[in-house]
Design an enzyme around this catalytic site. Structure first.
Site, PDB file in Angstrom:
ATOM      1  N   SER A 136       0.862  -1.178   0.000  1.00 54.03           N
ATOM      2  CA  SER A 136       0.000   0.000   0.000  1.00 54.03           C
ATOM      3  C   SER A 136       0.906   1.239   0.000  1.00 54.03           C
ATOM      4  O   SER A 136       1.764   1.381   0.867  1.00 54.03           O
ATOM      5  CB  SER A 136      -0.880  -0.017   1.249  1.00 54.03           C
ATOM      6  N   LYS A 162      -1.269  -1.047  -4.378  1.00 53.90           N
ATOM      7  CA  LYS A 162      -2.418  -0.192  -4.037  1.00 53.90           C
ATOM      8  C   LYS A 162      -1.886   1.202  -3.801  1.00 53.90           C
ATOM      9  O   LYS A 162      -0.906   1.375  -3.075  1.00 53.90           O
ATOM     10  CB  LYS A 162      -3.098  -0.755  -2.780  1.00 53.90           C
ATOM     11  N   LYS A 164      -2.890   5.202  -2.657  1.00 51.89           N
ATOM     12  CA  LYS A 164      -3.888   6.065  -2.033  1.00 51.89           C
ATOM     13  C   LYS A 164      -4.206   7.190  -3.002  1.00 51.89           C
ATOM     14  O   LYS A 164      -3.304   7.744  -3.638  1.00 51.89           O
ATOM     15  CB  LYS A 164      -3.322   6.656  -0.737  1.00 51.89           C
ATOM     16  N   ASP A 189      -7.178   3.323  -3.188  1.00 51.15           N
ATOM     17  CA  ASP A 189      -7.879   3.458  -1.902  1.00 51.15           C
ATOM     18  C   ASP A 189      -8.091   4.947  -1.628  1.00 51.15           C
ATOM     19  O   ASP A 189      -7.128   5.709  -1.538  1.00 51.15           O
ATOM     20  CB  ASP A 189      -7.041   2.818  -0.789  1.00 51.15           C
ATOM     21  N   GLU A 215     -11.205   1.138  -3.418  1.00 51.42           N
ATOM     22  CA  GLU A 215     -11.473   0.949  -1.986  1.00 51.42           C
ATOM     23  C   GLU A 215     -12.043   2.209  -1.349  1.00 51.42           C
ATOM     24  O   GLU A 215     -11.509   3.298  -1.524  1.00 51.42           O
ATOM     25  CB  GLU A 215     -10.155   0.545  -1.308  1.00 51.42           C
ATOM     26  N   ASP A 240     -13.822  -0.709   3.293  1.00 50.74           N
ATOM     27  CA  ASP A 240     -12.879  -0.814   4.415  1.00 50.74           C
ATOM     28  C   ASP A 240     -13.582  -0.195   5.626  1.00 50.74           C
ATOM     29  O   ASP A 240     -14.316  -0.884   6.346  1.00 50.74           O
ATOM     30  CB  ASP A 240     -11.578  -0.081   4.029  1.00 50.74           C
ATOM     31  N   LYS A 264     -10.015  -5.716   8.286  1.00 53.36           N
ATOM     32  CA  LYS A 264      -8.903  -5.492   9.211  1.00 53.36           C
ATOM     33  C   LYS A 264      -9.352  -6.064  10.546  1.00 53.36           C
ATOM     34  O   LYS A 264     -10.332  -5.584  11.123  1.00 53.36           O
ATOM     35  CB  LYS A 264      -8.617  -3.999   9.367  1.00 53.36           C
ATOM     36  N   GLY A 292      -4.126  -3.898   6.555  1.00 51.91           N
ATOM     37  CA  GLY A 292      -3.234  -3.597   7.676  1.00 51.91           C
ATOM     38  C   GLY A 292      -3.310  -2.149   8.090  1.00 51.91           C
ATOM     39  O   GLY A 292      -3.984  -1.336   7.445  1.00 51.91           O
TER      40      GLY A 292
HETATM   41  O1  OSB Z   1      -7.083   2.444   4.466  1.00 52.95           O
HETATM   42  O2  OSB Z   1      -6.079   0.603   4.320  1.00 52.95           O
HETATM   43  C1  OSB Z   1      -6.136   1.741   4.776  1.00 52.95           C
HETATM   44  C2  OSB Z   1      -2.930   2.543   6.693  1.00 52.95           C
HETATM   45  C3  OSB Z   1      -3.416   3.322   7.711  1.00 52.95           C
HETATM   46  C4  OSB Z   1      -4.760   3.595   7.744  1.00 52.95           C
HETATM   47  C5  OSB Z   1      -5.618   3.100   6.756  1.00 52.95           C
HETATM   48  C6  OSB Z   1      -5.121   2.302   5.745  1.00 52.95           C
HETATM   49  C7  OSB Z   1      -3.744   2.042   5.704  1.00 52.95           C
HETATM   50  C8  OSB Z   1      -3.085   1.267   4.654  1.00 52.95           C
HETATM   51  C9  OSB Z   1      -1.767   0.628   5.003  1.00 52.95           C
HETATM   52  O3  OSB Z   1      -3.503   1.203   3.531  1.00 52.95           O
HETATM   53  C10 OSB Z   1      -1.753  -0.851   4.851  1.00 52.95           C
HETATM   54  C11 OSB Z   1      -0.541  -1.480   5.489  1.00 52.95           C
HETATM   55  O4  OSB Z   1      -0.530  -1.768   6.702  1.00 52.95           O
HETATM   56  O5  OSB Z   1       0.458  -1.701   4.776  1.00 52.95           O
HETATM   57 MG    MG Z   2      -8.343   1.353   3.194  1.00 50.44          MG
END
Ligand code: OSB
Ligand code: MG
Length: 371
Positions: A136, A162, A164, A189, A215, A240, A264, A292
């Site tokens: 991510s 992925k 953001k 995401d 996402e 999520d 999660k 995560g």
């Molecule tokens: O939206 O999935 C999410 C990290 C912090 C808060 C929200 C998210 C995330 C990640 C990181 O996408 C995923 C990871 O632990 O590598």
């Molecule tokens: Mg997410």
């Protein structure tokens, strides 16, 4: 199992190698409450990955400490759980605060597995010995830097990427990655930063790029707008934030708000609830994957165990410890090889928790004992 005698909370603040930016903020550290539960000759570890403020979740370090010290620990001290159902039952009187509850449930899961001499993934009925993982990547406004990072992670073998996105940084970023890397497994995401009314067109445009999923585009509590959007998209919507437990998962699936769920374990209240969502979604033909929160090696161990469940149908957000941290608090650190992570065939979480690592990053420590 002997009764729970002691629960310890270690508030850690672990520096990230590079800042992680999302639509709700830029993070330079992983805050976490590590939960250590002792019963008889055994102990178990869990993690509550809360932030200082109510950003991803409404829970914070302060609320998690309050609920843990004043409510959860009282419900658990003296308990002699024979399975995770006993933990759920003991905590049933406490509404919400699922991250705080999850950290304790995970610690007791580790403890039960150690006591039985089985790996954690077996305790929860995991079905596989290896899991596919992806990476991510935070919001990176600089095109060259984004390309550099994606290229590095693909070289490391991660099974999907992925990124953001947020309004103003979406189609352009996806277009760039498609141009540079072609048909790689790619998903985005939005962390709830769009709305149906204002951004429908952007999502329709993203629909043309063959993404694995989009996402959480809309509000963190919404199911209705997601359902309306999903009807117009070929690309699966993955929820999520909107799915805080089995009830939300059921509603989302029955309403057609998503075709995939990022589960999660911390967000939904623990491993048992993760399994319940896994099973329900499986029955409805909706795959899940495990997300995560940049957890330390302790939380990561629980993610790996959860990722062995049978309805996990996409690569999970579980990258190597070294992707986020210079040094983890466990030994060996979690490491993906060619995009595969394996739960250790040792009792409980399988990794050794390093006391000196915890001490190095410790902000404050609290111990609650039965007396
Ligand atoms: O939206 O999935 C999410 C990290 C912090 C808060 C929200 C998210 C995330 C990640 C990181 O996408 C995923 C990871 O632990 O590598
Ligand atoms: Mg997410």
């Amino acid at each position: 199992m002997a009764g729970v005698e002691e629960i310890e909370y270690i508030h850690v603040r672990i520096p990230l190698k590079t800042p992680f930016e999302t639509s709700f903020g830029r993070f330079t550290h992983r805050e976490s409450l590590i939960v250590r539960v002792r019963a008889g000759d055994f102990e178990g570890y869990g993690e509550i990955p809360v932030d200082q403020g109510p950003w991803y979740s409404c829970e914070t370090v302060a609320t998690a400490l309050h609920i843990s010290l004043d409510h959860i620990s009282k419900a658990l001290l003296g308990l002699e759980p024979t399975g995770l159902e006993d933990v759920t039952a003991a905590l049933a009187g406490i509404r919400g605060h699922r991250m705080a509850k999850a950290g304790h449930e995970m610690a007791i899961a580790d403890l039960l597995a150690r006591e039985r001499g089985i790996p954690l993934y077996r305790l929860i009925g995991g079905a596989r010995r290896e899991v596919e993982v992806g990476v991510s990547i935070g919001v990176i406004g600089d095109a060259r830097e984004l390309v550099r990072q994606v290229s590095r992670f693909l070289d490391e073998g991660y099974r999907r990427v992925k990124i953001k996105i947020k309004p103003g940084w979406d189609v352009e970023a996806v277009k760039l990655l498609r141009r540079e890397f072609g048909d790689i497994p790619l998903q985005v995401d939005a962390n709830a930063s769009y709305s149906y009314r204002r951004h429908r067109e952007v999502l329709l445009e993203l629909d043309g790029y063959g993404l694995l999923m989009i996402e959480q585009p809309f509000h963190y509590d919404d199911l209705a707008e997601h359902a309306a959007m999903q009807r117009e998209l070929k690309t699966p919507i993955c929820l999520d934030e909107s799915v805080k437990g089995l009830q939300d998962a059921m509603a989302a699936i029955e309403m057609g708000s998503c075709r995939v769920i990022n589960v999660k374990p911390c967000r939904v209240g623990g491993l048992l609830e993760t399994k319940a969502i896994n099973d329900y979604a499986k029955g409805r033909g909706v795959p899940i994957w495990i997300g995560g929160m940049l957890e330390s090696g302790i939380g990561r161990a629980h993610l790996v165990a959860a990722a062995t469940l049978d309805n996990v149908g996409y690569p999970c957000d579980i990258s190597s410890s070294s992707r986020y941290f210079e040094e983890d608090v466990v030994e060996p650190p979690w490491t993906a090889e060619k995009g595969i992570m394996r739960p250790l065939e040792r009792p409980g979480i399988g990794v050794e928790v390093l006391e000196e690592g915890l001490r190095r990053y410790c902000v404050r420590r609290y111990v609650v004992r039965r007396w």
